[in-house]
Write an enzyme that holds these catalytic residues in place. Sequence first.
Site, PDB file in Angstrom:
ATOM      1  N   ARG A 151       0.198   7.199  -2.976  1.00 30.21           N
ATOM      2  CA  ARG A 151       0.279   8.041  -1.806  1.00 30.21           C
ATOM      3  C   ARG A 151       2.082   8.861  -1.805  1.00 30.21           C
ATOM      4  O   ARG A 151       2.385  10.150  -2.200  1.00 30.21           O
ATOM      5  CB  ARG A 151       0.450   8.197  -0.685  1.00 30.21           C
ATOM      6  CG  ARG A 151      -1.859   8.452  -0.453  1.00 30.21           C
ATOM      7  CD  ARG A 151      -1.947   8.070   0.591  1.00 30.21           C
ATOM      8  NE  ARG A 151      -1.773   6.642   0.824  1.00 30.21           N
ATOM      9  CZ  ARG A 151      -1.568   5.358   1.756  1.00 30.21           C
ATOM     10  NH1 ARG A 151      -1.044   6.016   3.439  1.00 30.21           N
ATOM     11  NH2 ARG A 151      -1.828   3.698   1.861  1.00 30.21           N
ATOM     12  N   TRP A 152       2.284   7.734  -2.401  1.00 25.14           N
ATOM     13  CA  TRP A 152       4.231   7.779  -2.718  1.00 25.14           C
ATOM     14  C   TRP A 152       4.389   9.121  -3.967  1.00 25.14           C
ATOM     15  O   TRP A 152       5.278  10.091  -3.684  1.00 25.14           O
ATOM     16  CB  TRP A 152       4.559   6.820  -2.517  1.00 25.14           C
ATOM     17  CG  TRP A 152       6.749   6.778  -3.223  1.00 25.14           C
ATOM     18  CD1 TRP A 152       6.583   6.983  -2.002  1.00 25.14           C
ATOM     19  CD2 TRP A 152       7.058   7.020  -4.429  1.00 25.14           C
ATOM     20  NE1 TRP A 152       8.504   7.348  -2.502  1.00 25.14           N
ATOM     21  CE2 TRP A 152       8.563   7.222  -3.553  1.00 25.14           C
ATOM     22  CE3 TRP A 152       6.704   7.168  -5.523  1.00 25.14           C
ATOM     23  CZ2 TRP A 152       9.439   7.813  -5.240  1.00 25.14           C
ATOM     24  CZ3 TRP A 152       7.314   7.105  -6.796  1.00 25.14           C
ATOM     25  CH2 TRP A 152       9.294   7.348  -6.406  1.00 25.14           C
TER      26      TRP A 152
ATOM     27  N   ASP B  84       1.175  -1.416   0.254  1.00 26.99           N
ATOM     28  CA  ASP B  84       0.145  -0.429   0.249  1.00 26.99           C
ATOM     29  C   ASP B  84       0.482   1.136  -0.033  1.00 26.99           C
ATOM     30  O   ASP B  84       1.607   1.238   0.798  1.00 26.99           O
ATOM     31  CB  ASP B  84      -1.132  -0.091   1.249  1.00 26.99           C
ATOM     32  CG  ASP B  84      -2.195   1.181   1.307  1.00 26.99           C
ATOM     33  OD1 ASP B  84      -2.102   1.247  -0.183  1.00 26.99           O
ATOM     34  OD2 ASP B  84      -2.468   1.424   2.058  1.00 26.99           O
ATOM     35  N   GLY B  85       0.315   2.106  -0.656  1.00 29.79           N
ATOM     36  CA  GLY B  85       1.550   3.445  -0.674  1.00 29.79           C
ATOM     37  C   GLY B  85       1.858   4.354  -2.045  1.00 29.79           C
ATOM     38  O   GLY B  85       2.416   4.600  -1.771  1.00 29.79           O
TER      39      GLY B  85
ATOM     40  N   ARG C  67     -10.418   2.223  -9.528  1.00 32.39           N
ATOM     41  CA  ARG C  67      -9.367   4.307  -9.144  1.00 32.39           C
ATOM     42  C   ARG C  67      -9.795   4.356 -10.809  1.00 32.39           C
ATOM     43  O   ARG C  67     -10.275   3.982 -11.878  1.00 32.39           O
ATOM     44  CB  ARG C  67      -8.796   3.520  -9.717  1.00 32.39           C
ATOM     45  CG  ARG C  67      -8.518   2.718  -7.699  1.00 32.39           C
ATOM     46  CD  ARG C  67      -7.147   2.346  -7.513  1.00 32.39           C
ATOM     47  NE  ARG C  67      -6.162   2.119  -5.970  1.00 32.39           N
ATOM     48  CZ  ARG C  67      -5.464   2.048  -5.568  1.00 32.39           C
ATOM     49  NH1 ARG C  67      -4.536   1.874  -5.843  1.00 32.39           N
ATOM     50  NH2 ARG C  67      -5.499   1.159  -4.725  1.00 32.39           N
TER      51      ARG C  67
ATOM     52  N   HIS D 128       3.369   3.453  -8.984  1.00 33.28           N
ATOM     53  CA  HIS D 128       2.836   2.153  -9.148  1.00 33.28           C
ATOM     54  C   HIS D 128       3.959   1.281 -10.320  1.00 33.28           C
ATOM     55  O   HIS D 128       4.557   0.217  -9.728  1.00 33.28           O
ATOM     56  CB  HIS D 128       1.914   1.447 -10.004  1.00 33.28           C
ATOM     57  CG  HIS D 128       0.924   1.558  -9.145  1.00 33.28           C
ATOM     58  ND1 HIS D 128      -0.267   1.583  -7.733  1.00 33.28           N
ATOM     59  CD2 HIS D 128      -0.380   2.815  -9.544  1.00 33.28           C
ATOM     60  CE1 HIS D 128      -1.006   2.315  -7.593  1.00 33.28           C
ATOM     61  NE2 HIS D 128      -1.538   3.062  -8.022  1.00 33.28           N
TER      62      HIS D 128
ATOM     63  N   ARG E   7      -0.049  10.064  -9.630  1.00 30.85           N
ATOM     64  CA  ARG E   7      -0.085   8.865  -8.722  1.00 30.85           C
ATOM     65  C   ARG E   7       0.320   7.950  -9.991  1.00 30.85           C
ATOM     66  O   ARG E   7       0.808   6.515  -8.854  1.00 30.85           O
ATOM     67  CB  ARG E   7      -1.347   8.764  -8.311  1.00 30.85           C
ATOM     68  CG  ARG E   7      -2.139   9.286  -7.364  1.00 30.85           C
ATOM     69  CD  ARG E   7      -3.804   9.061  -7.173  1.00 30.85           C
ATOM     70  NE  ARG E   7      -4.077   7.661  -6.849  1.00 30.85           N
ATOM     71  CZ  ARG E   7      -3.666   6.731  -5.570  1.00 30.85           C
ATOM     72  NH1 ARG E   7      -3.422   7.710  -4.434  1.00 30.85           N
ATOM     73  NH2 ARG E   7      -4.250   5.985  -5.550  1.00 30.85           N
TER      74      ARG E   7
ATOM     75  N   LEU F 294      11.777 -20.019  -3.677  1.00 29.60           N
ATOM     76  CA  LEU F 294      10.471 -19.751  -2.725  1.00 29.60           C
ATOM     77  C   LEU F 294       9.328 -19.980  -3.510  1.00 29.60           C
ATOM     78  O   LEU F 294       9.879 -19.574  -4.795  1.00 29.60           O
ATOM     79  CB  LEU F 294      11.037 -17.760  -2.864  1.00 29.60           C
ATOM     80  CG  LEU F 294       9.872 -17.207  -2.514  1.00 29.60           C
ATOM     81  CD1 LEU F 294       9.698 -16.647  -0.821  1.00 29.60           C
ATOM     82  CD2 LEU F 294      11.034 -15.375  -2.923  1.00 29.60           C
TER      83      LEU F 294
END
Length: 561
Positions: A338-339, A334-335, A385, A351, A347, A443
């Site tokens: 806003r970053w 998240d964020g 969005r 991403h 915005r 992993l």
Amino acid sequence: MHDPGIYALIQLMPTVLRPPSWALWAAATALDDLADQPDAKQTERAARVEAWTHALQRDLAAGASTDPVRHALVDTSLRWHLDLSSLQGAMTSTLDDVRGRHLTDWAAWRSWCNEGIAPWVDQVLHLFERAGVPMTLRLDRQQDYRRFIDGAQLTDTLTDLSADLAQGLLLLPQEALQTYPRAEEDLRQRRWSPATAALIRELTALAREWLTRPAMTTGMHPGAATVLDTAASLMRAQLDAVDAAGPTLLKHAPHPSLIARARVLAPARLRSSLAWSLTPLALPGPRRPSVTASDPSLAADDTAFRPPPAHPSGAVPPQIAAEQMPFHVAIIMDGNGRWAQQHGLPRPQGHRAGTAAVHEMVYGALEIGLRHLTLYAFSTENWKRDAEEITTILEAIRRDLDAGPLRDLDVRQRWSGHPDKLPQELVQALMREERRTRTRTGLTLTVCINYGGREEITRTAAALAQAAQAGDIDPHLIGEDDFTRHMPQPDMPNVDLLWRTGNEQRTSNFLPWHATYAELHFTPDYWPDVDRRDLWHALTTYCRRSRRYGNAARVPGPPGS
């Protein structure tokens, strides 16, 4: 070609795909022949299979082979840029077949099918994709595809019953054999009895049911759909021959009549010819360079991977005892938006910046030895969005998959979510990476895209209802294990630690079934600002928590947690 049905199916493919498909089938057949040689002892057959697979590795390094089948496979790999690493598991499966198998139940039997057949099928899917006509397999039809492969394997097992029994093999699950007392003993003695006849009738009916998946090819290119539909029809004709064989089934393999085959193939040839004549196809480019023996990307050996790059600061992971290490960490990234705003950017730029943090999480997880990492990339609610932001998120994911920064790491990549609304190119890229990395054991990285927890539970409930309606499960006896088995990712372990960045403290419909007992960890930094050191800090914080699971004292996590 030993199987005229396979030859006929390859003839339904576009001309450009026939030689590589023949190469793949010839290689699979060569291995089976080595494993089934009646004139050799078990140890000799196992040694020949192992020698063949090792020779393939050397031939891939050289770019050629003196063996015509391996040469065709090597040439196909280099011309079509196929990654043959997934075949390693299928070759190992063939070796295990030689040494003998004991299949306790249908679950073990299906696992065997997946080891032996699925990797070869994946290579054919890669060929269609390379030719520009991807045989798109819808994620909401995954159960149909799995059942189809089960039906194909069961048909093959029934057809080869006489040859297998001659070698002392009975490749049917005990769960099925125990339904009819004395059937197993009669089969091993090659006696046709009422129990044997009843068992064969039940298994052929089951195989027909699994092969009949009319919705499986919905939305698929008509040429590719014709190949799959014809395969199903030919196998049903084969099952008719099994049923009609009676006692002779235990003496030699049955085959459908020429008339039965012609009824299936004649219209299929017309449909496929028309479909491919109207379809522009991509031709293979020049052969890529062959790999060297010291090259860690050697296609036939998926055991040599590069280590993750070191952190620029020189930071190393903390020492955490194995019994304290969480098995599965899930992160809500998240964020990003806003970053970007904080840095005076649109915005969507956030991403793109967040992609580097994803790589950092993978590097950090590999360095510290985490087994499962799940990332929440795009939720079903995110469609609300702005269209530009949505496009940027999805395009960033696709570009990262195409660039392949994780390609040489020991990472098994998976996707959890729903394909509806997602761009087809993204779906294809996600499924391609799933197929390519399916045999890796380091992993397991699961990326949740177009995922919603409630939607996942709803889909699972629908699958349970269908299973109950089909008589596969007693609705009065449904337990948690039954529910888990019908989930889109039935082998996903419980979440031990759920971490959210961005200074928000909610779980946002993320893995509600798996995260019931998860420890929660919330941090203020926006996602693009975090790196592997933050993951390590989250893990050390987890180690200080007291995990009780309802008990008075701290106890180890439950199995699979």
